[in-house]
Motif scaffolding. Sequence first.
Motif, mmCIF file in Angstrom:
data_model
loop_
_atom_site.group_PDB
_atom_site.id
_atom_site.type_symbol
_atom_site.label_atom_id
_atom_site.label_comp_id
_atom_site.label_asym_id
_atom_site.label_seq_id
_atom_site.Cartn_x
_atom_site.Cartn_y
_atom_site.Cartn_z
ATOM 1 N N MET A 262 0.839 -1.183 0.000
ATOM 2 C CA MET A 262 0.000 0.000 0.000
ATOM 3 C C MET A 262 0.886 1.250 0.000
ATOM 4 S SD MET A 262 -2.468 1.710 2.799
ATOM 5 C CE MET A 262 -3.698 0.665 3.236
ATOM 6 N N ASN A 263 0.580 2.203 -0.859
ATOM 7 C CA ASN A 263 1.340 3.438 -0.964
ATOM 8 C C ASN A 263 0.742 4.471 -0.011
ATOM 9 O OD1 ASN A 263 2.865 5.601 -1.679
ATOM 10 N ND2 ASN A 263 2.260 5.619 -3.823
ATOM 11 N N THR A 264 1.498 4.820 1.027
ATOM 12 C CA THR A 264 1.010 5.801 2.003
ATOM 13 C C THR A 264 1.644 7.163 1.805
ATOM 14 O OG1 THR A 264 2.704 5.120 3.567
ATOM 15 C CG2 THR A 264 0.544 4.040 3.729
ATOM 16 N N GLU A 265 2.353 7.335 0.709
ATOM 17 C CA GLU A 265 3.007 8.611 0.431
ATOM 18 C C GLU A 265 1.961 9.681 0.126
ATOM 19 O OE1 GLU A 265 6.171 10.238 -2.785
ATOM 20 O OE2 GLU A 265 6.514 8.233 -1.936
ATOM 21 N N MET A 266 2.224 10.879 0.632
ATOM 22 C CA MET A 266 1.313 12.005 0.439
ATOM 23 C C MET A 266 1.358 12.472 -1.014
ATOM 24 S SD MET A 266 1.386 15.613 2.538
ATOM 25 C CE MET A 266 1.182 14.783 4.098
ATOM 26 N N PRO A 267 0.202 12.788 -1.619
ATOM 27 C CA PRO A 267 0.213 13.335 -2.991
ATOM 28 C C PRO A 267 0.994 14.645 -3.029
ATOM 29 C CG PRO A 267 -2.051 13.086 -2.178
ATOM 30 C CD PRO A 267 -1.135 12.693 -1.074
ATOM 31 N N LYS A 268 1.542 14.977 -4.185
ATOM 32 C CA LYS A 268 2.398 16.153 -4.332
ATOM 33 C C LYS A 268 1.713 17.230 -5.158
ATOM 34 C CE LYS A 268 6.363 13.177 -3.973
ATOM 35 N NZ LYS A 268 7.376 12.438 -4.680
ATOM 36 N N ILE A 269 2.135 18.471 -4.890
ATOM 37 C CA ILE A 269 1.629 19.629 -5.627
ATOM 38 C C ILE A 269 2.810 20.586 -5.827
ATOM 39 C CG2 ILE A 269 0.925 20.886 -3.546
ATOM 40 C CD1 ILE A 269 -1.491 21.925 -5.074
ATOM 41 N N SER A 270 2.849 21.272 -6.949
ATOM 42 C CA SER A 270 3.923 22.241 -7.188
ATOM 43 C C SER A 270 3.631 23.538 -6.433
ATOM 44 C CB SER A 270 4.057 22.540 -8.680
ATOM 45 O OG SER A 270 2.928 23.261 -9.135
ATOM 46 N N GLN A 271 4.669 24.333 -6.221
ATOM 47 C CA GLN A 271 4.476 25.627 -5.566
ATOM 48 C C GLN A 271 3.542 26.508 -6.380
ATOM 49 O OE1 GLN A 271 8.427 27.223 -5.062
ATOM 50 N NE2 GLN A 271 8.740 26.167 -3.126
ATOM 51 N N GLN A 272 3.690 26.479 -7.694
ATOM 52 C CA GLN A 272 2.852 27.313 -8.551
ATOM 53 C C GLN A 272 1.381 26.909 -8.437
ATOM 54 O OE1 GLN A 272 5.615 25.654 -9.632
ATOM 55 N NE2 GLN A 272 7.022 27.356 -9.858
ATOM 56 N N GLN A 273 1.096 25.612 -8.462
ATOM 57 C CA GLN A 273 -0.283 25.150 -8.345
ATOM 58 C C GLN A 273 -0.847 25.464 -6.968
ATOM 59 O OE1 GLN A 273 -2.253 24.055 -10.800
ATOM 60 N NE2 GLN A 273 -3.943 24.057 -9.347
ATOM 61 N N MET A 274 -0.020 25.349 -5.932
ATOM 62 C CA MET A 274 -0.456 25.693 -4.582
ATOM 63 C C MET A 274 -0.868 27.157 -4.522
ATOM 64 S SD MET A 274 1.671 26.197 -1.088
ATOM 65 C CE MET A 274 2.482 27.550 -1.924
#
Length: 105
Positions: free
Chosen positions: A1-13
């Motif tokens: 099971m993948n428990t890694e947090m989803p990622k977002i770029s600084q620009q999208q944030m």
Amino acid sequence: MNTEMPKISQQQMLVEVEMSNGKPFLIKFIAAEDGRLCVIERAMYGGQKREERSKSFVEKRKYTPSKLKDRAKLPITNLDAPEGAAFRTPFISHIIQFNHYRVMK
């Protein structure tokens, strides 16, 4: 099971923060002053939005959100903090989490 947090770029944030329309969000960042982890569970984009703002507070405020963004800082208000301590301006590069996303450079 993948428990890694989803990622977002600084620009999208930044886009999501600016389009939040006053909806609170969670933000975690490393404080530039002392390197401690800061967690704000109910942050709002921009300056303090309190019911009663004193005229002196408005007159003393030197920085507008656009000036702060130009300096690579994000103006936010901690909705759970007392009025005098609610306004924060973390460096965008120091933000490590936005809502349930890990912020990537």
